[in-house]
Design a protein around this motif. Structure first.
Motif, PDB file in Angstrom:
ATOM      1  N   LEU A 394       7.256  43.883  67.785  1.00 23.05           N
ATOM      2  CA  LEU A 394       6.717  44.055  66.429  1.00 23.05           C
ATOM      3  C   LEU A 394       7.227  43.006  65.450  1.00 23.05           C
ATOM      4  CD1 LEU A 394       6.790  47.954  65.996  1.00 23.05           C
ATOM      5  CD2 LEU A 394       4.859  46.491  66.586  1.00 23.05           C
ATOM      6  N   LYS A 396       6.738  39.937  65.346  1.00 23.29           N
ATOM      7  CA  LYS A 396       5.691  38.962  65.038  1.00 23.29           C
ATOM      8  C   LYS A 396       4.619  39.546  64.119  1.00 23.29           C
ATOM      9  CE  LYS A 396       6.264  36.702  69.522  1.00 23.29           C
ATOM     10  NZ  LYS A 396       5.602  36.341  70.808  1.00 23.29           N
ATOM     11  N   HIS A 397       4.438  40.839  64.157  1.00 27.60           N
ATOM     12  CA  HIS A 397       3.377  41.485  63.386  1.00 27.60           C
ATOM     13  C   HIS A 397       3.890  42.064  62.064  1.00 27.60           C
ATOM     14  CE1 HIS A 397       0.629  41.340  66.890  1.00 27.60           C
ATOM     15  NE2 HIS A 397       1.744  41.514  67.582  1.00 27.60           N
ATOM     16  N   MET A 398       5.196  42.307  61.974  1.00 29.61           N
ATOM     17  CA  MET A 398       5.786  42.889  60.765  1.00 29.61           C
ATOM     18  C   MET A 398       7.029  42.076  60.396  1.00 29.61           C
ATOM     19  SD  MET A 398       5.414  46.920  61.858  1.00 29.61           S
ATOM     20  CE  MET A 398       5.536  47.510  60.181  1.00 29.61           C
ATOM     21  N   LYS A 469       4.853  44.059  74.251  1.00 31.30           N
ATOM     22  CA  LYS A 469       4.283  45.188  73.522  1.00 31.30           C
ATOM     23  C   LYS A 469       3.983  46.341  74.482  1.00 31.30           C
ATOM     24  CE  LYS A 469      -0.500  43.526  73.722  1.00 31.30           C
ATOM     25  NZ  LYS A 469      -1.678  43.135  72.912  1.00 31.30           N
ATOM     26  N   TRP A 471       2.243  49.226  73.131  1.00 25.19           N
ATOM     27  CA  TRP A 471       1.514  50.058  72.194  1.00 25.19           C
ATOM     28  C   TRP A 471       0.465  50.904  72.905  1.00 25.19           C
ATOM     29  CZ3 TRP A 471      -0.105  44.972  69.465  1.00 25.19           C
ATOM     30  CH2 TRP A 471       1.035  44.285  69.042  1.00 25.19           C
ATOM     31  N   HIS A 476      -2.847  49.032  65.847  1.00 22.72           N
ATOM     32  CA  HIS A 476      -3.008  47.712  65.234  1.00 22.72           C
ATOM     33  C   HIS A 476      -1.856  47.504  64.252  1.00 22.72           C
ATOM     34  CE1 HIS A 476      -7.003  47.321  66.958  1.00 22.72           C
ATOM     35  NE2 HIS A 476      -7.274  48.547  66.526  1.00 22.72           N
ATOM     36  N   PRO A 477      -0.679  47.142  64.747  1.00 21.50           N
ATOM     37  CA  PRO A 477       0.495  46.997  63.868  1.00 21.50           C
ATOM     38  C   PRO A 477       0.247  45.969  62.771  1.00 21.50           C
ATOM     39  CG  PRO A 477       0.886  46.006  66.010  1.00 21.50           C
ATOM     40  CD  PRO A 477      -0.378  46.781  66.137  1.00 21.50           C
ATOM     41  N   HIS A 478       0.706  46.311  61.570  1.00 25.41           N
ATOM     42  CA  HIS A 478       0.511  45.437  60.423  1.00 25.41           C
ATOM     43  C   HIS A 478       1.645  45.661  59.437  1.00 25.41           C
ATOM     44  CE1 HIS A 478      -1.463  49.293  59.553  1.00 25.41           C
ATOM     45  NE2 HIS A 478      -1.071  49.107  58.306  1.00 25.41           N
ATOM     46  N   GLU A 479       1.853  44.668  58.583  1.00 23.87           N
ATOM     47  CA  GLU A 479       2.918  44.749  57.587  1.00 23.87           C
ATOM     48  C   GLU A 479       2.542  45.746  56.493  1.00 23.87           C
ATOM     49  OE1 GLU A 479       6.005  44.895  56.803  1.00 23.87           O
ATOM     50  OE2 GLU A 479       6.317  42.814  57.435  1.00 23.87           O
TER      51      GLU A 479
END
Length: 651
Positions: A394, A396-398, A469, A471, A476-479
């Motif tokens: 995570l 990279k995504h958050m 990952k 998941w 759809h991981p996001h900040e």
């Protein structure tokens, strides 16, 4: 080590505070500290849906206003000479009956103002975070009302100048925690967790209440000043009983053994609640009580030693539990148990540990709040998933969440020069400086736990942010939005700088010494305990990397059955099972026995007497025939019987 102030100084500070009234300035308005969040709670909870659109901003503004007052009061307090930094702010007379009088007075001194700054400062950041976190919740206005109520109750607790008013805040915190933990009451698990927290805390509250009653019966007052002034006049048994009862109350609020079972279940509440309860407010109340009543514990070696033993047992138990949890919030909850254990242990060391206990409490408020808010951010980006085995990669995504969570992680494991390094090492060194077998044993337990802390926190980092990952489909991981990340960034800054500022720049030990009698010793970065702690920290990180950082995704995705020790840790060291066996089941059997005694004993006697009277009445009723000749015959035989008896007597 340079010991400059001890119990006598604390006695003098208490006496000065009990006679010195607030001398103008912001101190005369200190009641606004409590009034702002209390007014916010009243408006939010009474205004109804009319306040839905702006209620969350009112809640945040009320907490920020209280923080501004706390900063102003702190600034004015610094303007006094160290020995004069205690002020009483009269509000009104609460109870006056016979010789018993209790006033609502606020005590402003280095100890209470430190807590007020933490509660309102970190609490305000949690309010702001909650604006984004609870954005789509229909009960957001009510949630902010509960948050404001919680802050007001906690401020009442730490600002009270007597045990009775402290108890009001104590119970207010319990009520607010019940409302917040069970906020999503549509979830059975949340409703059960709220009730569990409420019931377990009532056990501790009962101990505190009995202690207050004993104080009044022995000293004729419950005000801090007179109680502490005359504690040396009470017999040793009474002082020990008071100390142990106060410790029982502290164990309930601060989730220390044996009253720790509510803490892990409290994760069922919204994540901001976890940050508020486990970082800046409720769990710190017990530490505050022990340090505030330090003169009582110093007068009873038995009670003081018990405090240190309870803290040592809890810090080790919490670390073991944290090593086995896959739920990110419950892993952090186990960490909270452990870190509060450090503080309770330090408070149990007496004057040599008071400053280290409160300093670690303040830094812990920042990095643990940041960790919980970071966990909430991860959940926000992962559709409320809490199982770390379904995370991975995570960072990279958050990126903001990763950076702020990472700083909190480095702070709590004690990496120099972040805040946890200074304050946790200060506690370990305080135990070592006792110079006896007990102190060496406590230091050894804390060093072992330091290694475990590095392991379980590294486990959280590697499972969440590193590796491939894992998941679930549709994730759809996001900040998170700015309202959530900005408070996290501020807390991360505090996690970096606060420890060094408190220990090296502000000299926190000297700041609180006139109130607590804390001994002051200089921080030694090359102390033997510090070097050993750093070595164990590196070892803990290395072991976690081997087990979780390098492991393939298929191995991490499913939790193995584990050894008997792992299964015990996952079951919270069987704390619930123990409570059920020792308390719930015997209580249940006692209740059933009481019902049986009532049904067959009390009710049997009452019903038996009623039946006997009813049967006798039925038979006597048959004698009432309604015929005059029957009554005349009865009268005749009765008269004959009386005449015969008289003749017998005369003969």
């Amino acid at each position: 080590m340079t010991g400059i102030l001890a119990a006598d100084s604390a006695h003098e500070a208490v006496e000065r505070a009990s006679t010195a009234a607030a001398d103008g300035g912001i101190h005369s308005l200190a009641w606004l500290l409590i009034a702002f969040p209390l007014l916010g709670a009243a408006i939010l909870l009474l205004a109804g849906r009319r306040a839905d659109r702006w209620g969350h901003w009112l809640g945040a503004a009320a907490s920020l206003a209280s923080f501004a007052v706390a900063v102003a009061a702190f600034t004015q307090l610094l303007g006094y000479a160290p020995e004069e930094r205690s002020r009483i702010v009269p509000v009104y007379q609460w109870i006056s009956t016979g010789s018993f009088t209790v006033d609502v007075n606020l005590l402003l001194d280095p100890l209470s103002i430190s807590f007020a700054l933490l509660i309102t400062g970190v609490g305000s950041l949690i309010h702001i975070y909650s604006v984004g976190y609870m954005a789509h919740d229909e009960g957001r206005r009510r949630f902010f009302g509960y948050l404001n109520l919680f802050v007001a109750a906690m401020l009442t607790l730490v600002l009270a100048d007597n045990f009775a008013l402290l108890f009001v805040g104590w119970e207010g915190v319990g009520l607010a925690s019940y409302l917040l933990i069970g906020f999503w009451q549509h979830k059975p698990s949340a409703a059960v967790a709220a009730k569990k927290a409420f019931v377990v805390n009532r056990v501790g509250d009962f101990g505190l209440l009995i202690a207050i009653m004993i104080m009044w019966s022995v000293f004729g007052t419950v005000a801090f000043g007179p109680v502490f002034e005359h504690i040396g006049e009470a017999d040793q048994f009474t002082v020990t009983v008071i100390g142990l009862l106060l410790l029982l109350g502290a164990c309930g609020k601060s989730a220390q053994l044996p009253l720790q079972s509510w803490l892990l279940d409290a994760m069922e509440g919204p994540t901001p609640v976890s940050a508020l309860i486990h970082a800046a407010t409720m769990v710190t109340a017990g530490v505050y009580l022990i340090v505030r009543a330090g003169l009582i514990f110093e007068a009873s070696p038995v009670a003081q030693t018990t405090v240190a033993v309870v803290g040592a047992a809890t810090l080790l138990a919490g670390a073991i539990i944290g090593c086995a949890k896959d739920d990110i919030k419950k892993a952090l909850a186990g960490s909270t148990m452990s870190q509060i254990g450090y503080m309770v242990l330090a408070a149990g060391l007496g004057p040599i540990g008071y400053a280290a206990a409160i300093a670690h409490l303040l830094t812990h408020g920042f990095f643990k709040a940041g960790l919980f808010l970071g966990a909430g951010s991860v959940m926000h980006g992962m559709n409320d998933e809490v199982n770390m085995r379904r995370y991975g990669g995570l960072r990279k995504h958050m990126p903001v969440t990763f950076a702020t969570f990472g700083i909190g992680y480095l702070a709590i494991i004690g990496l120099p020069p972040l805040s946890g390094y200074f304050t946790k090492e200060g506690i370990i060194e305080s135990a070592w400086l006792r110079g006896d077998a007990f102190g060496f044993t406590l230091a050894g337990i804390m060093l072992l736990t330091a290694g475990l802390t590095a392991f379980y926190m590294s486990r959280i980092m590697f499972l969440t942010f590193f590796g491939p990952k894992r998941w679930a489909e549709g994730a759809h991981p996001h900040e998170s939005p700015g309202s959530m990340t900005i408070p996290m960034v501020i807390l991360a800054v505090g996690s970096v700088a606060l420890g060094g500022l408190l220990v090296l720049v502000f000299h926190f030990a000297e700041f609180i010494a006139p109130v607590t009698g804390a001994e002051v010793h200089h921080f030694n970065p090359l102390s033997p305990t510090g070097l050993v702690a750093l070595g164990l920290m590196v070892a803990g990180v290395a072991v976690a990397w081997v087990m979780y950082g390098r492991a393939p995704a298929e191995k991490l995705a499913t939790a193995p059955r584990g050894s008997v020790f792992t299964r015990a840790a996952r079951a919270d060291l069987y704390g619930d099972a123990l409570n059920e066996s020792l308390l719930m089941r015997p209580g249940q059997r006692l209740a059933h026995a009481s019902v049986a005694v009532d049904d067959h004993g009390v009710d049997g006697i009452v019903n038996g007497l009623a039946g006997a009277v009813r049967g006798l009445s039925g038979r006597l009723r048959l004698q009432q025939s309604g015929f005059a000749r029957s009554y005349a015959l009865s009268m005749f035989f009765g008269a004959a019987l009386v005449v015969g008896a008289m003749l017998v007597v005369q003969l």
